[in-house]
Write a protein that holds these residues in place. Structure first.
Motif, PDB file in Angstrom:
ATOM      1  N   THR A  81      82.632 -19.165  37.742  1.00  0.00           N
ATOM      2  CA  THR A  81      83.880 -19.294  36.988  1.00  0.00           C
ATOM      3  C   THR A  81      83.727 -20.266  35.825  1.00  0.00           C
ATOM      4  OG1 THR A  81      84.622 -20.984  38.550  1.00  0.00           O
ATOM      5  CG2 THR A  81      85.307 -18.713  38.985  1.00  0.00           C
ATOM      6  N   GLN A  82      82.809 -21.251  35.947  1.00  0.00           N
ATOM      7  CA  GLN A  82      82.640 -22.223  34.864  1.00  0.00           C
ATOM      8  C   GLN A  82      82.009 -21.606  33.620  1.00  0.00           C
ATOM      9  OE1 GLN A  82      80.887 -22.014  37.748  1.00  0.00           O
ATOM     10  NE2 GLN A  82      79.218 -23.530  37.813  1.00  0.00           N
ATOM     11  N   LEU A  83      81.470 -20.393  33.735  1.00  0.00           N
ATOM     12  CA  LEU A  83      80.897 -19.714  32.577  1.00  0.00           C
ATOM     13  C   LEU A  83      81.890 -18.775  31.899  1.00  0.00           C
ATOM     14  CD1 LEU A  83      77.367 -18.787  33.987  1.00  0.00           C
ATOM     15  CD2 LEU A  83      78.003 -20.795  32.637  1.00  0.00           C
ATOM     16  N   ARG A  84      83.032 -18.572  32.540  1.00  0.00           N
ATOM     17  CA  ARG A  84      84.009 -17.652  31.947  1.00  0.00           C
ATOM     18  C   ARG A  84      84.576 -18.240  30.665  1.00  0.00           C
ATOM     19  NH1 ARG A  84      84.601 -13.157  34.262  1.00  0.00           N
ATOM     20  NH2 ARG A  84      84.076 -12.878  36.468  1.00  0.00           N
ATOM     21  N   GLY A  85      85.005 -17.355  29.787  1.00  0.00           N
ATOM     22  CA  GLY A  85      85.472 -17.795  28.479  1.00  0.00           C
ATOM     23  C   GLY A  85      84.386 -17.554  27.452  1.00  0.00           C
ATOM     24  N   GLY A  86      83.861 -18.613  26.879  1.00  0.00           N
ATOM     25  CA  GLY A  86      82.886 -18.472  25.802  1.00  0.00           C
ATOM     26  C   GLY A  86      81.573 -17.854  26.238  1.00  0.00           C
ATOM     27  N   LEU A  87      81.175 -18.063  27.486  1.00  0.00           N
ATOM     28  CA  LEU A  87      79.876 -17.574  27.959  1.00  0.00           C
ATOM     29  C   LEU A  87      80.015 -16.293  28.779  1.00  0.00           C
ATOM     30  CD1 LEU A  87      78.323 -21.024  28.915  1.00  0.00           C
ATOM     31  CD2 LEU A  87      77.851 -19.642  26.879  1.00  0.00           C
ATOM     32  N   GLU A  88      81.006 -15.518  28.446  1.00  0.00           N
ATOM     33  CA  GLU A  88      81.277 -14.285  29.194  1.00  0.00           C
ATOM     34  C   GLU A  88      80.082 -13.340  29.209  1.00  0.00           C
ATOM     35  OE1 GLU A  88      84.046 -12.595  31.705  1.00  0.00           O
ATOM     36  OE2 GLU A  88      84.397 -14.371  30.452  1.00  0.00           O
ATOM     37  N   ALA A  89      79.256 -13.374  28.166  1.00  0.00           N
ATOM     38  CA  ALA A  89      78.110 -12.459  28.097  1.00  0.00           C
ATOM     39  C   ALA A  89      77.130 -12.682  29.243  1.00  0.00           C
ATOM     40  CB  ALA A  89      77.385 -12.613  26.761  1.00  0.00           C
ATOM     41  N   LEU A  90      76.992 -13.929  29.703  1.00  0.00           N
ATOM     42  CA  LEU A  90      76.103 -14.181  30.832  1.00  0.00           C
ATOM     43  C   LEU A  90      76.591 -13.456  32.077  1.00  0.00           C
ATOM     44  CD1 LEU A  90      75.078 -17.947  30.604  1.00  0.00           C
ATOM     45  CD2 LEU A  90      73.540 -15.970  30.664  1.00  0.00           C
ATOM     46  N   ILE A  91      77.887 -13.481  32.293  1.00  0.00           N
ATOM     47  CA  ILE A  91      78.462 -12.781  33.442  1.00  0.00           C
ATOM     48  C   ILE A  91      78.325 -11.276  33.261  1.00  0.00           C
ATOM     49  CG2 ILE A  91      80.613 -12.362  34.708  1.00  0.00           C
ATOM     50  CD1 ILE A  91      81.420 -15.249  33.911  1.00  0.00           C
ATOM     51  N   GLU A  92      78.604 -10.791  32.057  1.00  0.00           N
ATOM     52  CA  GLU A  92      78.512  -9.352  31.794  1.00  0.00           C
ATOM     53  C   GLU A  92      77.101  -8.823  31.984  1.00  0.00           C
ATOM     54  OE1 GLU A  92      82.100  -8.904  28.482  1.00  0.00           O
ATOM     55  OE2 GLU A  92      80.109  -9.516  27.833  1.00  0.00           O
ATOM     56  N   SER A  93      76.111  -9.624  31.601  1.00  0.00           N
ATOM     57  CA  SER A  93      74.728  -9.160  31.763  1.00  0.00           C
ATOM     58  C   SER A  93      74.292  -9.224  33.220  1.00  0.00           C
ATOM     59  CB  SER A  93      73.782  -9.983  30.878  1.00  0.00           C
ATOM     60  OG  SER A  93      73.798 -11.352  31.250  1.00  0.00           O
ATOM     61  N   ALA A  94      74.714 -10.272  33.938  1.00  0.00           N
ATOM     62  CA  ALA A  94      74.300 -10.417  35.335  1.00  0.00           C
ATOM     63  C   ALA A  94      74.887  -9.324  36.214  1.00  0.00           C
ATOM     64  CB  ALA A  94      74.719 -11.790  35.857  1.00  0.00           C
ATOM     65  N   GLU A  95      76.111  -8.905  35.918  1.00  0.00           N
ATOM     66  CA  GLU A  95      76.779  -7.974  36.827  1.00  0.00           C
ATOM     67  C   GLU A  95      76.300  -6.532  36.688  1.00  0.00           C
ATOM     68  OE1 GLU A  95      80.880  -8.563  35.936  1.00  0.00           O
ATOM     69  OE2 GLU A  95      80.843  -7.424  34.059  1.00  0.00           O
ATOM     70  N   VAL A  96      75.417  -6.251  35.739  1.00  0.00           N
ATOM     71  CA  VAL A  96      74.872  -4.886  35.622  1.00  0.00           C
ATOM     72  C   VAL A  96      73.405  -4.827  36.025  1.00  0.00           C
ATOM     73  CG1 VAL A  96      76.527  -4.189  33.849  1.00  0.00           C
ATOM     74  CG2 VAL A  96      74.344  -5.193  33.151  1.00  0.00           C
ATOM     75  N   VAL A  97      72.887  -5.909  36.605  1.00  0.00           N
ATOM     76  CA  VAL A  97      71.503  -5.919  37.076  1.00  0.00           C
ATOM     77  C   VAL A  97      71.448  -5.289  38.465  1.00  0.00           C
ATOM     78  CG1 VAL A  97      69.562  -7.360  37.770  1.00  0.00           C
ATOM     79  CG2 VAL A  97      70.876  -7.949  35.724  1.00  0.00           C
ATOM     80  N   GLY A  98      70.827  -4.119  38.576  1.00  0.00           N
ATOM     81  CA  GLY A  98      70.639  -3.475  39.862  1.00  0.00           C
ATOM     82  C   GLY A  98      71.923  -3.306  40.652  1.00  0.00           C
ATOM     83  N   GLY A  99      71.789  -3.293  41.981  1.00  0.00           N
ATOM     84  CA  GLY A  99      72.939  -3.236  42.872  1.00  0.00           C
ATOM     85  C   GLY A  99      73.220  -4.602  43.462  1.00  0.00           C
ATOM     86  N   HIS A 100      74.194  -4.664  44.371  1.00  0.00           N
ATOM     87  CA  HIS A 100      74.564  -5.943  44.971  1.00  0.00           C
ATOM     88  C   HIS A 100      73.380  -6.608  45.664  1.00  0.00           C
ATOM     89  CE1 HIS A 100      78.788  -5.488  44.084  1.00  0.00           C
ATOM     90  NE2 HIS A 100      78.809  -4.294  44.654  1.00  0.00           N
ATOM     91  N   GLN A 101      72.571  -5.810  46.368  1.00  0.00           N
ATOM     92  CA  GLN A 101      71.443  -6.396  47.104  1.00  0.00           C
ATOM     93  C   GLN A 101      70.453  -7.064  46.157  1.00  0.00           C
ATOM     94  OE1 GLN A 101      72.494  -3.234  47.256  1.00  0.00           O
ATOM     95  NE2 GLN A 101      72.427  -2.401  49.347  1.00  0.00           N
ATOM     96  N   ILE A 102      70.183  -6.411  45.022  1.00  0.00           N
ATOM     97  CA  ILE A 102      69.258  -6.990  44.037  1.00  0.00           C
ATOM     98  C   ILE A 102      69.843  -8.263  43.450  1.00  0.00           C
ATOM     99  CG2 ILE A 102      68.184  -6.641  41.782  1.00  0.00           C
ATOM    100  CD1 ILE A 102      66.802  -5.099  43.951  1.00  0.00           C
ATOM    101  N   ARG A 103      71.111  -8.235  43.066  1.00  0.00           N
ATOM    102  CA  ARG A 103      71.712  -9.403  42.429  1.00  0.00           C
ATOM    103  C   ARG A 103      71.806 -10.596  43.378  1.00  0.00           C
ATOM    104  NH1 ARG A 103      75.058  -5.370  40.393  1.00  0.00           N
ATOM    105  NH2 ARG A 103      76.946  -6.041  41.472  1.00  0.00           N
ATOM    106  N   ASN A 104      71.850 -10.334  44.666  1.00  0.00           N
ATOM    107  CA  ASN A 104      71.906 -11.422  45.636  1.00  0.00           C
ATOM    108  C   ASN A 104      70.614 -12.233  45.684  1.00  0.00           C
ATOM    109  OD1 ASN A 104      74.532 -11.152  46.572  1.00  0.00           O
ATOM    110  ND2 ASN A 104      73.978  -9.655  48.136  1.00  0.00           N
TER     111      ASN A 104
END
Length: 289
Positions: A81-104
């Motif tokens: 949550t501390q990255l939300r706002g200006g650093l939204e791109a980091l969240i957007e890029s992380a959430e499309v990496v593989g599936g849930h198991q990979i991202r974990n």
């Protein structure tokens, strides 16, 4: 393939093992790429040094700088949550990496060291002017992320060095980031093209003070579209300026044709995604003002 498995409990111990075994060793963070490469025979390490019990590599710290430990997972980024706002791109890029198991389990440090041209988080870090810190037996050194990867799978990290963190400055006022990715399907897909943008507007929220545009999957390494960035600096952020930036970025890309897409199609995607990402940044800045 068999190897000796080590579980150090400190950064110092991990670095000492890396120094002892050198090119015969590989550090294991998430292992989502490393273990596949070992199973395929692409890598044949005699020693694997796990970082799972090494403290201090999985922190996200925000003060004058934003620092991501090498063992921060994509899931942590996705939920930070501390990255939300200006650093939204980091969240957007992380959430499309593989599936849930990979991202974990997949980590930021592993994503950087693996040096895949299609890595999703790396273009965002490039757009943030990030730098990486490597620690080896001769001490610590900090290098710009730009140029750290020189070819697919090849980086400036020495065999006996451990990448410990990546960091970048906090954003100035009136700034935002955005990340867009194109693939042949919506989930668990390697990018055909991915684009990361950082934009800073002036006090009127109409003119570009600074832009960063980074492209993935269109060259041997992720790259900055510097001509497109220069073309925006100081200009009113009109629809035509955004289109020109997209076309300029497409001209700087060096895509290939393969079974997934033609080079021409990838270049067309770059133009479209850069224009959209810039527009999204401008919208986010104005909405937050």
């Amino acid at each position: 393939m068999s190897f000796e498995y080590h579980e150090p409990t400190s950064v110092r111990e991990a670095v000492a093992l890396g120094a002892r075994y050198g090119a015969d060793a590989r550090f294991l963070a998430g292992g989502t790429d490393l273990l596949i490469q070992i199973r395929r025979g692409q890598l044949l390490p005699r020693h694997v040094v796990s970082l799972h019990r090494v403290p201090g590599l999985d922190a996200i710290e925000i003060n004058g700088m934003v620092t991501l430990g090498a063992r921060v997972t994509h899931r942590r980024l996705e939920r930070a949550t501390q990255l939300r706002g200006g650093l939204e791109a980091l969240i957007e890029s992380a959430e499309v990496v593989g599936g849930h198991q990979i991202r974990n389990v997949a980590t930021v440090g592993g994503n950087i060291v693996n040096a895949s041209p299609a890595a999703d988080v790396v273009p965002v870090l490039l757009a943030l002017d990030a730098e990486v810190t490597c620690l080896g037996p001769d001490g610590e050194r900090t290098l710009p992320l730009e140029g750290f990867a020189s070819a697919p799978g090849v980086t400036a990290r020495q065999a006996d060095e451990l990448l410990t963190s990546v960091r970048f400055h906090r954003l100035p006022p009136h700034s935002a980031t955005a990340f867009l990715k194109a693939g042949r399907r919506r989930a668990m897909e390697i990018s055909l093209v991915c684009v990361a943008v950082r934009l800073t507007l002036d006090a009127s929220l109409e003119r570009c003070l600074e832009a960063r545009i980074a492209l993935g999957a269109v060259a041997p390494t992720a790259l900055r579209a510097r001509a497109a960035e220069r073309g925006l600096q100081g200009r009113p952020l009109t629809a035509e300026a955004l289109r020109e930036a997209g076309r300029a970025a497409a001209g700087e890309a060096r895509p290939i044709s393969d079974v997934r897409a033609s080079a021409r199609y990838r270049a067309s995607l770059v133009a479209t995604l850069v224009e959209r990402a810039l527009a999204r940044c401008a919208e986010r800045i104005r909405r937050a003002a």
